[in-house]
Design an enzyme around this catalytic site. Structure first.
Site, mmCIF file in Angstrom:
data_model
loop_
_atom_site.group_PDB
_atom_site.id
_atom_site.type_symbol
_atom_site.label_atom_id
_atom_site.label_comp_id
_atom_site.label_asym_id
_atom_site.label_seq_id
_atom_site.Cartn_x
_atom_site.Cartn_y
_atom_site.Cartn_z
ATOM 1 N N LYS A 62 -0.854 -9.374 -4.542
ATOM 2 C CA LYS A 62 -0.284 -8.042 -4.329
ATOM 3 C C LYS A 62 0.960 -7.975 -5.212
ATOM 4 C CE LYS A 62 -0.076 -4.078 -2.175
ATOM 5 N NZ LYS A 62 -1.051 -2.995 -2.441
ATOM 6 N N ASP B 266 -7.105 -15.599 4.738
ATOM 7 C CA ASP B 266 -7.554 -15.533 6.133
ATOM 8 C C ASP B 266 -8.349 -14.251 6.350
ATOM 9 O OD1 ASP B 266 -7.702 -16.215 8.911
ATOM 10 O OD2 ASP B 266 -6.143 -14.718 9.282
ATOM 11 N N TYR C 8 2.351 -18.210 6.861
ATOM 12 C CA TYR C 8 1.990 -19.049 8.013
ATOM 13 C C TYR C 8 3.050 -20.121 8.273
ATOM 14 C CZ TYR C 8 -2.826 -17.521 8.886
ATOM 15 O OH TYR C 8 -3.952 -16.824 9.245
#
Ligand code: IPM
Ligand code: MN
Length: 352
Positions: free
Chosen positions: A189, A245, A142
């Site tokens: 991840k 999110d 972001y």
């Protein structure tokens, strides 16, 4: 107690749902002998319309001077369909998060016994769900470097994290887990991303400071599945901004309505409390939006920002009462009578 609260209604249904939360807070203040001083300020599209800026300095000053911020929603479709718009309401939200240093977004997911069959998921899957997703909110993709190359034909967004950013979020996660089920899941991840490997390494190094907490490490794609299969197997999750999110929207489905889920954002300066739903422009001005997520965010605010637990409990109790009595907006009413946003707010305030 004197409570100085900045009120940022924002766009769409924001002002309507925030109005109901104000009624409820004022009723709580009256009952428990507090004095609330509300200071309203503009954000989002309404701020762009008024002064060309989605998070004006004047609004930031109001937030900095307050003990807590109660926020509605921002976003306006007139910007969504214009890829060339240089100023967008969402930029206001990001700027606010950054300037207030709101690095931790606390999004609880729980079920309401009277609404369990509203969820698209089977009762036996979701009963007893009580989890919190702690989303990092001021870093990652972001806020990383982004841009275009090759005459605009190549675009990039970068995900950057520092050890310190991970540590401060993880610390809150461990502490939260200690007050609850003592389970912490680090969602990443790490099989692909270097930033995720730093998350894992950093959290692993902190485990020794919290010997009572059982920590698991799971890949975000697997969590996306398990979250709707066995949500009650989770307690506290910590994760980076973008994964958080996505997962928090997914998690809101468990409760049966996005209109119910509150959130808190905390960090360096004033904490902020807001419903997790968006500005729902189709419903704006119609007095039909569900105000409960904002009302429950106000409950989080009483407990968290002011340490007023009984007041928070009074709000949660009256919300449960309204659900049991069927005083609900159309999203929850089914074939029963649907009440207006303002009617639900009035009922809650009267029954506090
Ligand atoms: C949220 C919203 C925001 C986000 C948008 C409106 C920028 O989806 O609070 O989850 O992506 O963080
Ligand atoms: Mn979102």
């Amino acid at each position: 107690m004197k409570l100085n609260i900045a009120l940022l209604p924002g766009d769409g249904i924001g002002p309507e749902v925030v109005d109901q939360a104000v009624k409820v807070c004022d009723a709580v203040a009256k009952k428990f002998n507090h004095e609330i001083n509300w200071t309203k300020a503009l954000t989002g599209a309404s701020a762009i319309d008024a002064c060309g800026e989605p998070y004006p300095d004047s609004t930031h000053e109001v937030c900095m001077a307050a003990d807590a911020v109660l926020f509605g929603a921002i976003g306006d479709p007139k910007y969504d369909n214009d890829p060339k718009a240089t100023v967008r309401p969402e930029q206001g939200l990001l700027k606010m998060r950054q300037k207030l240093g709101l690095f931790a977004n606390v999004r609880p997911t729980f079920t309401f016994p009277s609404l369990i069959d509203n969820s698209p998921l089977k009762r036996e899957r979701i009963e007893g769900t009580d989890l919190i997703i702690l989303r990092e909110l001021t870093g990652g993709i972001y806020f990383g470097e982004r841009g275009r190359k090759d005459d605009g034909n190549t675009a990039f967004d970068t995900c950057t994290y520092t050890r310190e950013e991970i540590q401060r979020l993880a610390k809150l996660g461990f502490e939260l887990a200690m007050t609850r089920g003592k389970k912490l899941c680090c969602v990443d991840k790490a099989n692909v991303l270097e930033s995720s490997r730093l998350w894992r390494e950093t959290v692993q190094a902190m485990e020794k400071d919290y010997p009572e907490v059982t920590v698991s490490y799971e890949f975000v794609d697997a969590v996306a599945m398990r979250l709707v299969q066995w949500p009650n197997s989770y307690d506290v999750m910590i994760t980076e901004n973008l994964f958080g999110d996505i997962l928090t929207d997914e998690a809101s489905v468990i409760s049966g309505s996005m209109g119910l889920m509150p959130s808190a954002s905390k960090g360096v300066h004033t904490s902020l409390y807001e419903p997790i739903h968006g500005s729902y422009p189709q419903a704006a001005g119609k007095d039909i939006a569900n105000p409960l997520a904002t009302v429950l965010s106000a409950a989080m605010m009483f407990e968290d920002a002011f340490g007023l637990k009984e007041e928070a409990e009074a709000i949660r109790e009256v919300v449960n009462k309204s659900l049991a009595a069927g005083i609900v907006t159309e999203d929850l009413a089914g074939s029963n009578k649907a009440y207006k946003t303002s009617e639900v707010g009035n009922w809650l305030a009267e029954n506090i």
